[in-house]
Design a protein around this motif. Structure first.
Motif, PDB file in Angstrom:
ATOM      1  N   ASP A 176       0.831  -1.207   0.000  1.00 30.82           N
ATOM      2  CA  ASP A 176       0.000   0.000   0.000  1.00 30.82           C
ATOM      3  C   ASP A 176       0.867   1.260   0.000  1.00 30.82           C
ATOM      4  OD1 ASP A 176      -2.507  -1.403   0.167  1.00 30.82           O
ATOM      5  OD2 ASP A 176      -2.094  -1.761   2.296  1.00 30.82           O
ATOM      6  N   VAL A 177       1.924   1.240   0.798  1.00 30.34           N
ATOM      7  CA  VAL A 177       2.812   2.412   0.856  1.00 30.34           C
ATOM      8  C   VAL A 177       3.499   2.620  -0.493  1.00 30.34           C
ATOM      9  CG1 VAL A 177       4.842   3.400   1.990  1.00 30.34           C
ATOM     10  CG2 VAL A 177       3.135   2.130   3.337  1.00 30.34           C
ATOM     11  N   VAL A 178       3.959   1.543  -1.084  1.00 27.39           N
ATOM     12  CA  VAL A 178       4.586   1.644  -2.407  1.00 27.39           C
ATOM     13  C   VAL A 178       3.596   2.227  -3.413  1.00 27.39           C
ATOM     14  CG1 VAL A 178       5.510   0.314  -4.338  1.00 27.39           C
ATOM     15  CG2 VAL A 178       6.246  -0.203  -1.996  1.00 27.39           C
ATOM     16  N   ALA A 179       2.369   1.703  -3.410  1.00 29.10           N
ATOM     17  CA  ALA A 179       1.360   2.180  -4.366  1.00 29.10           C
ATOM     18  C   ALA A 179       1.025   3.654  -4.125  1.00 29.10           C
ATOM     19  CB  ALA A 179       0.098   1.325  -4.236  1.00 29.10           C
ATOM     20  N   THR A 180       0.997   4.066  -2.871  1.00 30.40           N
ATOM     21  CA  THR A 180       0.705   5.463  -2.551  1.00 30.40           C
ATOM     22  C   THR A 180       1.712   6.403  -3.204  1.00 30.40           C
ATOM     23  OG1 THR A 180      -0.349   4.950  -0.439  1.00 30.40           O
ATOM     24  CG2 THR A 180       0.607   7.149  -0.681  1.00 30.40           C
ATOM     25  N   PHE A 181       2.992   6.090  -3.040  1.00 26.95           N
ATOM     26  CA  PHE A 181       4.003   7.007  -3.588  1.00 26.95           C
ATOM     27  C   PHE A 181       4.121   6.883  -5.103  1.00 26.95           C
ATOM     28  CE2 PHE A 181       4.841   7.229   0.877  1.00 26.95           C
ATOM     29  CZ  PHE A 181       5.136   8.566   1.038  1.00 26.95           C
ATOM     30  N   ARG A 182       3.761   5.758  -5.646  1.00 21.35           N
ATOM     31  CA  ARG A 182       3.722   5.666  -7.118  1.00 21.35           C
ATOM     32  C   ARG A 182       2.549   6.478  -7.663  1.00 21.35           C
ATOM     33  NH1 ARG A 182       5.912  -0.559  -7.714  1.00 21.35           N
ATOM     34  NH2 ARG A 182       8.096   0.028  -7.418  1.00 21.35           N
ATOM     35  N   ASP A 184       0.359  11.679 -14.263  1.00 19.91           N
ATOM     36  CA  ASP A 184      -0.609  12.428 -13.462  1.00 19.91           C
ATOM     37  C   ASP A 184       0.015  12.756 -12.100  1.00 19.91           C
ATOM     38  OD1 ASP A 184      -2.892  13.612 -12.475  1.00 19.91           O
ATOM     39  OD2 ASP A 184      -3.839  11.696 -11.904  1.00 19.91           O
ATOM     40  N   PRO A 185       1.097  13.551 -12.094  1.00 13.97           N
ATOM     41  CA  PRO A 185       1.771  13.839 -10.829  1.00 13.97           C
ATOM     42  C   PRO A 185       0.880  14.657  -9.892  1.00 13.97           C
ATOM     43  CG  PRO A 185       2.619  15.233 -12.582  1.00 13.97           C
ATOM     44  CD  PRO A 185       1.701  14.246 -13.232  1.00 13.97           C
ATOM     45  N   LYS A 186       0.914  14.303  -8.626  1.00 19.25           N
ATOM     46  CA  LYS A 186       0.124  15.023  -7.622  1.00 19.25           C
ATOM     47  C   LYS A 186       0.933  16.182  -7.040  1.00 19.25           C
ATOM     48  CE  LYS A 186      -3.283  12.192  -8.271  1.00 19.25           C
ATOM     49  NZ  LYS A 186      -2.649  11.287  -9.254  1.00 19.25           N
ATOM     50  N   SER A 187       0.311  16.938  -6.147  1.00 17.50           N
ATOM     51  CA  SER A 187       0.931  18.192  -5.708  1.00 17.50           C
ATOM     52  C   SER A 187       2.255  17.985  -4.998  1.00 17.50           C
ATOM     53  CB  SER A 187      -0.036  18.969  -4.816  1.00 17.50           C
ATOM     54  OG  SER A 187      -0.397  18.213  -3.684  1.00 17.50           O
ATOM     55  N   GLY A 188       2.467  16.836  -4.375  1.00 16.42           N
ATOM     56  CA  GLY A 188       3.726  16.607  -3.678  1.00 16.42           C
ATOM     57  C   GLY A 188       4.791  15.948  -4.521  1.00 16.42           C
ATOM     58  N   ALA A 189       4.512  15.739  -5.801  1.00 16.58           N
ATOM     59  CA  ALA A 189       5.425  14.943  -6.633  1.00 16.58           C
ATOM     60  C   ALA A 189       6.797  15.577  -6.786  1.00 16.58           C
ATOM     61  CB  ALA A 189       4.794  14.716  -8.002  1.00 16.58           C
ATOM     62  N   SER A 190       6.844  16.902  -6.895  1.00 15.84           N
ATOM     63  CA  SER A 190       8.118  17.546  -7.208  1.00 15.84           C
ATOM     64  C   SER A 190       9.181  17.306  -6.155  1.00 15.84           C
ATOM     65  CB  SER A 190       7.906  19.049  -7.386  1.00 15.84           C
ATOM     66  OG  SER A 190       7.508  19.630  -6.162  1.00 15.84           O
ATOM     67  N   GLN A 191       8.770  17.252  -4.878  1.00 15.11           N
ATOM     68  CA  GLN A 191       9.771  17.065  -3.828  1.00 15.11           C
ATOM     69  C   GLN A 191      10.320  15.631  -3.832  1.00 15.11           C
ATOM     70  OE1 GLN A 191       7.674  18.060  -0.282  1.00 15.11           O
ATOM     71  NE2 GLN A 191       6.185  16.432  -0.498  1.00 15.11           N
ATOM     72  N   PHE A 192       9.636  14.746  -4.587  1.00 17.00           N
ATOM     73  CA  PHE A 192      10.108  13.372  -4.697  1.00 17.00           C
ATOM     74  C   PHE A 192      10.827  13.125  -6.025  1.00 17.00           C
ATOM     75  CE2 PHE A 192       6.480  12.914  -1.702  1.00 17.00           C
ATOM     76  CZ  PHE A 192       7.239  12.555  -0.595  1.00 17.00           C
TER      77      PHE A 192
END
Length: 516
Positions: A128-134, A141-149
């Motif tokens: 679940d954690v892996v899927a969340t960050f993927r 479709d990058p989400k708002s926190g994608a850039s810091q990752f």
């Protein structure tokens, strides 16, 4: 004296409005103004009704793309990140019982809390954690926190309860990225139409732009929490409607009391104010890639026009602190520089830039308490320097529409962050909310070195240098750090001051209870 909606919002008008709404409530059988009973000790049961600032048709239940205050309040009720910021703005475990770097900080391992479950009873797994960050970093479709990752090379299952984050470069502050409220852990088969997380409340229903309802998550991992059986969040786009709802007893708590009205609201025997010193900031944004803001002399002049003490006193009623075009006041390396109002120097800079008679349009909206009033005060100050600023007021939905990152001269709001995470959100070219379109090659190089520097002393020096550059050449005009003042009925307990900048104990309603 400013001519603003807040300033003209007299006690008489406030009382008249409250009386009107109270009468409506009584006629509707919904209960009248609250009695002045105390909260007493923690107890379980009841309903907590909260009025939240802003929101609109673009509201979302997506845990990884919250924008307006109601979105954030819903996110923090339904979902939790691996770690989170507590009331004192220190990192604490949440879904993970620990997050630790490996030597060299080129990889971090999170250990999932034993026994933690989603709302549907399924245990949280490494998958679940892996899927969340993927999902967050999905390139399509990058989400708002994608850039810091952007430094996240891979995330892999490392054990029955362990997940390993493998990075392309060392990152000594990677745990701070994981603590963003937009990094809530969700099931691998997550569907936003059936929002499931590990938060203290389960989703029941919602109407975008209006209200949302939640019920207790009986399997929640914190002992005894949440206290209330049901949580209702109600959107309010106008300050007076939100305050009247509180005074008439239609809601039990509201966020963001206009700071000019705290004394009036606090004078009610049945009401308690909740005041928090925060690192929140309310910038005026200048797009550095369009005229006239592409000339650094114009940006410097507009910053010199700001009378920051006056703005804090008039807009915030003194409840806050002046800021000088830098954020992250709680970062240990915060420079806390000085920049006094200097109208003569501002006029000289504008003349040198060939803009002696500058006229601008500033887009404003009630996205936070004080934004519209700040625009009005600043426009008055600018006139003294020969700069005419016309105000274009739009509703919050329009402000945060597709136009949001295209406004040339506008406003915004941000909550507490340390410098490097904030820069990744708003000041780097890949940032999801680079409102000023700032792309400074020297600054980018310094930030990229700072976020991978393992030596704390060297990293501190880089963070200070980044601030110097942004102070000299950036596109933000930051005039103050407002205190957060919320209000609730006396019978609501458990809400405490919180430094994150998020209202009502960081919108963590798991802590609140209502007396019988």
């Amino acid at each position: 004296m400013i001519s603003t909606p807040a300033a003209s919002f007299s006690r008489r008008r406030l009382l008249a409005g409250a009386a009107g709404l109270g009468a409506v409530a009584l006629l509707a059988g919904c209960g009248g103004p609250a009695a002045a009973r105390d909260a007493g000790p923690p107890r379980r049961g009841g309903v907590l009704r909260v009025g939240v600032t802003g929101g609109g048709a673009s509201d979302t239940l997506d845990p990884h793309s919250p924008a307006a205050n109601p979105d954030i309040a819903r996110t923090l009720s339904l979902y939790e990140p691996l770690v989170h910021w507590d009331d004192a703005y220190t990192l604490q475990p949440a879904v993970a019982e620990a997050v630790r770097p490996e030597p060299g900080a080129r990889a971090w391992t999170a250990t999932i809390r034993a026994g933690i479950t989603f709302h549907d009873g399924r245990p949280v797994t490494p998958d679940d954690v892996v899927a969340t960050f993927r999902r967050i970093t999905d390139p399509d479709d990058p989400k708002s926190g994608a850039s810091q990752f952007g430094i996240l090379d891979d995330i892999v299952v490392a054990g029955d309860r362990e997940v390993r984050f493998e990075l392309t470069e060392p990152s000594p502050v990677f745990d701070q990225y994981l603590a963003e409220y937009s990094c809530g852990i969700v099931p691998a088969d997550f569907d936003v139409e059936n929002p499931i997380g590990t938060g203290a409340f389960k989703f029941e229903s919602w109407s975008p732009g209006q209200q949302s309802a939640f019920v207790r998550h009986d399997g929640y991992w914190r002992p005894d929490e949440p206290y209330v059986d049901r949580l209702e969040l109600i959107n309010f786009s106008e300050d007076d409607a939100r305050i009247n709802a509180l005074l008439s007893g239609q809601v039990d708590a509201i966020d963001q009391v206009p700071l000019s009205l705290t004394e009036v609201v606090g004078s009610y025997e049945s009401i308690r104010l909740l005041t928090s010193e925060t690192g929140a900031w309310l910038p005026i944004t200048m797009r550095v890639d369009v005229e006239p803001f592409d000339d650094v002399r114009v940006r410097q002049a507009l910053r010199l026009i700001a009378g920051r003490e006056q703005m804090v006193n008039q807009v915030l009623s003194g409840l806050g602190a002046p800021a000088v075009d830098l954020y992250a006041r709680f970062d240990p390396e915060y420079l806390d520089p000085e920049r006094e109002q200097d109208l003569e120097r501002a006029r000289d800079l504008l003349s040198a830039a060939g803009r002696p008679n500058l006229s601008l349009e500033l887009v404003t909206s009630p996205i936070q308490a004080g934004t519209v009033e700040a625009a009005q005060v600043y426009a008055t100050q600018a006139r003294a320097a020969g700069v005419e600023i016309g105000l274009r007021r739009v509703d919050t939905s329009t402000f945060f529409s597709d136009q949001y990152l295209q406004w040339e001269f506008a406003q915004s709001f941000w909550n507490t962050r340390n410098y490097i995470p904030q820069a990744s959100q708003s000041s780097m070219p890949e940032a999801p909310f680079n409102e000023t379109h700032w792309e400074d090659a020297e600054y980018q190089g310094v930030i990229r070195r700072a976020r991978s520097e393992l030596d704390a002393t060297a990293r501190a020096a880089l963070v200070r240098r980044a601030q110097e550059i942004e102070f000299d050449r950036g596109g933000y005009l930051i005039w103050g750090f407002p205190d957060r003042v919320d209000a609730h009925q006396a019978y609501v307990g458990g809400l405490v001051p919180n430094r994150t900048g998020l209202s009502l104990s960081g919108y963590e309603f798991r802590k609140a209870w209502v007396s019988a």
